[in-house]
Design a protein around this motif. Sequence first.
Motif, PDB file in Angstrom:
ATOM      1  N   MET A   1       0.852  -1.191   0.000  1.00 50.45           N
ATOM      2  CA  MET A   1       0.000   0.000   0.000  1.00 50.45           C
ATOM      3  C   MET A   1       0.887   1.240   0.000  1.00 50.45           C
ATOM      4  N   ALA A   5      -1.762   6.466   1.692  1.00 52.15           N
ATOM      5  CA  ALA A   5      -2.914   5.656   2.087  1.00 52.15           C
ATOM      6  C   ALA A   5      -2.619   4.864   3.348  1.00 52.15           C
ATOM      7  N   LEU A   6      -1.375   4.377   3.469  1.00 50.80           N
ATOM      8  CA  LEU A   6      -0.992   3.629   4.676  1.00 50.80           C
ATOM      9  C   LEU A   6      -1.031   4.532   5.907  1.00 50.80           C
ATOM     10  N   ILE A   8      -2.994   7.182   6.411  1.00 53.76           N
ATOM     11  CA  ILE A   8      -4.396   7.416   6.791  1.00 53.76           C
ATOM     12  C   ILE A   8      -4.975   6.165   7.448  1.00 53.76           C
ATOM     13  N   ALA A   9      -4.660   4.985   6.871  1.00 51.52           N
ATOM     14  CA  ALA A   9      -5.158   3.733   7.454  1.00 51.52           C
ATOM     15  C   ALA A   9      -4.577   3.518   8.851  1.00 51.52           C
ATOM     16  N   ALA A  10      -3.312   3.874   9.042  1.00 55.95           N
ATOM     17  CA  ALA A  10      -2.692   3.713  10.361  1.00 55.95           C
ATOM     18  C   ALA A  10      -3.341   4.631  11.384  1.00 55.95           C
ATOM     19  N   ILE A  12      -6.419   5.677  11.325  1.00 57.75           N
ATOM     20  CA  ILE A  12      -7.734   5.109  11.645  1.00 57.75           C
ATOM     21  C   ILE A  12      -7.580   3.884  12.549  1.00 57.75           C
ATOM     22  N   ALA A  13      -6.617   3.040  12.215  1.00 57.36           N
ATOM     23  CA  ALA A  13      -6.411   1.821  13.001  1.00 57.36           C
ATOM     24  C   ALA A  13      -5.951   2.136  14.420  1.00 57.36           C
ATOM     25  N   TRP A  63     -12.193   3.014  -5.764  1.00 62.00           N
ATOM     26  CA  TRP A  63     -13.097   3.054  -4.612  1.00 62.00           C
ATOM     27  C   TRP A  63     -14.519   2.689  -5.070  1.00 62.00           C
ATOM     28  N   ALA A 119      -6.766  11.339  10.932  1.00 58.91           N
ATOM     29  CA  ALA A 119      -6.904  10.629   9.665  1.00 58.91           C
ATOM     30  C   ALA A 119      -7.734  11.441   8.673  1.00 58.91           C
ATOM     31  N   GLY A 123      -6.469  12.887   5.089  1.00 59.94           N
ATOM     32  CA  GLY A 123      -7.188  12.579   3.859  1.00 59.94           C
ATOM     33  C   GLY A 123      -7.609  13.825   3.106  1.00 59.94           C
TER      34      GLY A 123
END
Length: 777
Positions: A1, A5-6, A8-10, A12-13, A63, A119, A123
Amino acid sequence: MPFTALAIAAAIAAAAPLLLITRLPPAVRGWAAAAVPFALFVGFATMLPGVAAGSIPTDVMRWVPSLGVELAFRVDGLSLLMALLITGIGAGVFAFSGRYLAGHPRQGRFLAVLALFMAAMLGTVTSDHLIALFVFWELTSLTSFLLIGFKGESERARAAALQALLVTGAGGLMLLAAALLLGQAAGTFRLSEIIAAGPALTEHPLAPAILVLLILAAFTKSAQAPLHFWLPNAMEAPTPVSAYLHSATMVKLGVYLLARFNPVFGGEELWTGALVTAGTATMLVGALLALRETDLKRVLAYSTVVALGTLVMLLGLQDPIAATAAMTFLIVHALYKASLFLVAGIIDHETGTRDATRLGGLARSMPVTAVVALAAGLSMAGLPPFVGFVGKELLYEAKLTHPVAPLLLVGAGVLANAAMVVVGGILSVRAFLGTPRGLETTPHDPPPEMLAGPAALAAGGVLFGLLPGTLGGWLVEPAVSAVMGSAAMGSATPAPLALWHGFTPVLGLSVLTLALGIAVFLRWEPLRRRMERWHLLDRHGPERGYTVALGGFQWLAAWQTRLIQPGSLRVYATVTLAVIAAATAAPMLFGGGIAVPAGWLDLTVYEAGAALLLMAGAVAAVVARGMLAGIMAVGVVGFGSALVFLLFGAPDLAFTQFAVEVLFIVILTAVLLKLPLREPEHRTRGQRRTDAALAVGVGSVGALVMLAVLASPFDPTLGAWFGAASVPEAHGRNVVNVIIVDFRALDTLGEITVLGLAGLAALAILKRRPQAPQGGA
């Protein structure tokens, strides 16, 4: 990834484990909470050499392909600058929150929402697709609503959260409208492609509407006058929220939006005029209101309004020097304002008050905090060698070189910057120096995790002040190129950053600003008391307008509810049927939809008999006096419908209808015999006439629709497809059954569910037993 994007995902996670952070020792929570934002800061920092050299990383992920929506991320100089501020300041805020809220039962939830906000911010500033940008933009509004209203037991916090949501949410709707129109005008939703098209888009007929919508969306988010009132009220949030959302990041989203679309609309007079006018007005309004406040957070909030107005005004000047000043001041303001907000939180945490009139001499018991506050305050005041001095010099240079009303811009700038000198003095000099005032507690320096964030930010103000070339080459110049666009920049280069430019008019303006600020600071107490008596803005200002408008909407909603929700089933049915009939009849009457099939009165004796039976049943149901007689009449209509099915070649439907009508009459009669029925409600003559007119109207519209359908040529495509697909696809030869069970399986399942629930309700009614009277005779 890809990394963006990683990241933003991190973020959120990270929300999930932060919910459980209270299980860690208080001394460890801050450092653990700051781990993810600090790691993301380091990751974005590694992009600096490439972006400074002209490389722009772009990541695209599918998406919603059917709608052409992609998760596209693009990191140019402007996006990278914002991402570094979000993650860098975020690391300090997370570390601060881990100790500041220690012992609070909802600390984990607070940090989790803060991670989601980070996040959403990342984004927003890295999205290269308008729809994705809008989604992240709205997520910042939703998460900030939760953070501002964190103290849900406080009525003021709830009101402030709602106010921020309504104002910024309205701006979000404007952004959505602008995005849709812009995508239609440009033929793409990709930001990079829209910016590459440049000023050519302004020739489109939709350009003026897009421009106005973008400006309004940005003004709501960045609290431009007269929409500035929500920002100070949002100070009801905990101090980390104020430091993160409302000083360095979220409120800058509007500025980011304007900067992002500046290469497209920067040449339009409406764009430049609106930005310069609104920015200048916001500067002056914020400076005036900041001098009235005594609460440290509200003082800082109004100074943020000044800074946001300054940034918007600079973007409207359309000059490389002004763009350089704007990007430099963006960094300068983020460093000193986030630091001072966290210092205000430390003061509140240690002394139990944020009232500037009750504070003084704190440096004796809080020496480390005093040094941090003094460094951030001096940078805010614009003194060398702090980076605030570099930013202020650029501000004046941009205003002096502007061809339109330079004296007016400079004068407004001197007044606004003098107010910032006063605010810096209140936070750093008045609170920590001077005579100690009696406090109920004995303050002391907080733990390291609370000091790490403000100290690092204050140190950054000193470091960048001593090394302005590094700041300019790595951060400012790539951002300026993104703001101005390659076409507008041409061969021009951003103005160089330097701590000393010699004895120039700009230096003279800096000295004048400092002198005026010190003079006002020394007389701040009597001036503030006099300004407190100015109630004109309180009575007739924009916040009062918001209150009146909100009350008006509530009254309108209550009136509308009383009108359309009177609690009468009769009214609901009347309105529903009338609206359906009118909405159906209007296009038929005015759009040429009325058509009569040839030979529509050619009926056989059997068909005429079935029609007469249907009409007789309908008339009998209308004139029936009793409930049972009415049920029997309705049953006659059902049996007549079954005869029609039988005459026209649908025996399976006919026998099903016969069975259903028998069961309907038997079950409903059994239910009615069990119920203690009262006399039916007697209608007035006017109600009967209304019902008759409605019945005739709905029936006539239905008849016209059926005649129009019969007059249209029959299209056997769908029926032929079902007939051909019945056996090979569904393995059934009864086409009707196959349609019901296979091709319309979910529809049939829904119908069965409804019938099942109705049966359960009927069973509950039939099993009802009258309760025995309580007590004895």
